[in-house]
Design a protein around this motif. Sequence first.
Motif, mmCIF file in Angstrom:
data_model
loop_
_atom_site.group_PDB
_atom_site.id
_atom_site.type_symbol
_atom_site.label_atom_id
_atom_site.label_comp_id
_atom_site.label_asym_id
_atom_site.label_seq_id
_atom_site.Cartn_x
_atom_site.Cartn_y
_atom_site.Cartn_z
ATOM 1 N N SER A 1 1.747 19.696 31.474
ATOM 2 C CA SER A 1 1.212 20.326 32.684
ATOM 3 C C SER A 1 -0.061 21.120 32.387
ATOM 4 N N LEU A 2 -0.104 21.758 31.227
ATOM 5 C CA LEU A 2 -1.313 22.499 30.855
ATOM 6 C C LEU A 2 -2.501 21.557 30.730
ATOM 7 N N ALA A 3 -2.269 20.371 30.151
ATOM 8 C CA ALA A 3 -3.362 19.411 29.968
ATOM 9 C C ALA A 3 -3.721 18.711 31.280
ATOM 10 N N TYR A 4 -2.710 18.234 32.003
ATOM 11 C CA TYR A 4 -2.965 17.448 33.212
ATOM 12 C C TYR A 4 -3.401 18.315 34.391
ATOM 13 N N GLN A 5 -2.601 19.341 34.708
ATOM 14 C CA GLN A 5 -2.950 20.159 35.871
ATOM 15 C C GLN A 5 -3.873 21.324 35.511
ATOM 16 N N GLY A 6 -3.632 21.941 34.351
ATOM 17 C CA GLY A 6 -4.457 23.080 33.967
ATOM 18 C C GLY A 6 -5.885 22.707 33.657
ATOM 19 N N ALA B 1 -7.267 18.986 33.352
ATOM 20 C CA ALA B 1 -7.824 17.828 34.058
ATOM 21 C C ALA B 1 -7.944 18.056 35.558
ATOM 22 N N ARG B 2 -6.983 18.753 36.151
ATOM 23 C CA ARG B 2 -7.061 19.055 37.596
ATOM 24 C C ARG B 2 -7.852 20.327 37.878
ATOM 25 N N GLY B 3 -8.144 21.098 36.827
ATOM 26 C CA GLY B 3 -8.974 22.282 36.997
ATOM 27 C C GLY B 3 -8.267 23.501 37.552
ATOM 28 N N LEU B 4 -6.918 23.538 37.492
ATOM 29 C CA LEU B 4 -6.203 24.700 38.013
ATOM 30 C C LEU B 4 -6.252 25.895 37.074
ATOM 31 N N GLY B 5 -6.526 25.643 35.807
ATOM 32 C CA GLY B 5 -6.617 26.732 34.834
ATOM 33 C C GLY B 5 -5.339 26.880 34.029
ATOM 34 N N ILE B 6 -5.499 27.089 32.735
ATOM 35 C CA ILE B 6 -4.361 27.208 31.825
ATOM 36 C C ILE B 6 -3.471 28.389 32.209
ATOM 37 N N ASP B 7 -4.063 29.522 32.522
ATOM 38 C CA ASP B 7 -3.282 30.730 32.792
ATOM 39 C C ASP B 7 -2.370 30.565 34.003
ATOM 40 N N VAL B 8 -2.891 29.957 35.057
ATOM 41 C CA VAL B 8 -2.091 29.750 36.277
ATOM 42 C C VAL B 8 -0.922 28.826 35.988
ATOM 43 N N VAL B 9 -1.201 27.688 35.352
ATOM 44 C CA VAL B 9 -0.152 26.700 35.074
ATOM 45 C C VAL B 9 0.883 27.269 34.109
ATOM 46 N N LEU B 10 0.428 28.024 33.120
ATOM 47 C CA LEU B 10 1.367 28.613 32.156
ATOM 48 C C LEU B 10 2.269 29.632 32.835
ATOM 49 N N ALA B 11 1.706 30.447 33.717
ATOM 50 C CA ALA B 11 2.511 31.453 34.416
ATOM 51 C C ALA B 11 3.589 30.794 35.272
ATOM 52 N N VAL B 12 3.225 29.741 35.984
ATOM 53 C CA VAL B 12 4.191 29.026 36.820
ATOM 54 C C VAL B 12 5.297 28.419 35.969
ATOM 55 N N ASN B 13 4.920 27.834 34.844
ATOM 56 C CA ASN B 13 5.908 27.173 33.997
ATOM 57 C C ASN B 13 6.761 28.154 33.207
ATOM 58 N N ASP B 14 6.202 29.297 32.874
ATOM 59 C CA ASP B 14 7.029 30.332 32.243
ATOM 60 C C ASP B 14 8.107 30.810 33.214
ATOM 61 N N ALA B 15 7.742 30.919 34.487
ATOM 62 C CA ALA B 15 8.734 31.288 35.499
ATOM 63 C C ALA B 15 9.794 30.200 35.642
ATOM 64 N N ARG C 1 -10.387 14.141 30.119
ATOM 65 C CA ARG C 1 -10.143 15.591 30.216
ATOM 66 C C ARG C 1 -8.724 15.938 29.760
ATOM 67 N N VAL C 2 -7.773 15.072 30.094
ATOM 68 C CA VAL C 2 -6.394 15.300 29.646
ATOM 69 C C VAL C 2 -6.347 15.338 28.115
ATOM 70 N N ARG C 3 -6.993 14.376 27.486
ATOM 71 C CA ARG C 3 -6.982 14.332 26.020
ATOM 72 C C ARG C 3 -7.608 15.597 25.437
ATOM 73 N N GLU C 4 -8.742 16.007 25.975
ATOM 74 C CA GLU C 4 -9.392 17.217 25.473
ATOM 75 C C GLU C 4 -8.507 18.445 25.687
ATOM 76 N N GLY C 5 -7.781 18.451 26.811
ATOM 77 C CA GLY C 5 -6.855 19.552 27.054
ATOM 78 C C GLY C 5 -5.769 19.626 25.992
ATOM 79 N N PHE C 6 -5.186 18.488 25.665
ATOM 80 C CA PHE C 6 -4.159 18.451 24.623
ATOM 81 C C PHE C 6 -4.723 18.927 23.281
#
Length: 221
Positions: free
Chosen positions: A98-103, A105-119, A171-176
Amino acid sequence: MFITLEGPDGAGKTTQAALLVARLRAEGRDVVPLREPGGTAVGEQIRALLLDPRHAELAPRTEMLLFAASRAQLVAEVVAPALALGRVVVCERYVDASLAYQGVARGLGIDVVLAVNDAATGGLRPDLTLLLDLDPETGLRRARTATGRADAGGWAGGDRLEGETAAFHARVREGFLALARNEPQRIRVIDARKTVAEVEREITAAVDGVLRAQHRAGGSP
């Protein structure tokens, strides 16, 4: 022990997960193999929705939340209880996807996606993540060929994410890879261009190293 496999479609995650599970079981370990999204009755229904190419209109935040919802159910129903019993969990994809694909590649940002997934997961992180790195073009070609979806014209169907643009998958690959640079102890990058046997040997070495460290620390399994 909680082990995850990440990487693009066609990198060999399913093949390597099956080999790893078989080897660990042969050593007498109690192993739970999983995939994401899915792994529960609720998660499989979410998976079908997420990957259906008819849902091209799915908003990035909706996509992120659906992945997190499937993950929340998987952790509560399967992963956390298994780990509490001292079992080994081997999962294809987890929060890093999710960090790579949505954070990224989709441009939502690592911090937002991480916070949602930590919850969603209660902050549960893998002990080891095996990142099977492969260029997107090779990965998608492998995936489509393996499932009979390739033809002379190239793309011939498949799931919604596979049908994204080449730039998206780059972008997904670079995110990973960026995640791996930030957490080199947890995320081990493995060149998925190598043969199945070569990749398996690298995975075996990485997993055995973590198991030895757990043993020295008096942990489990």
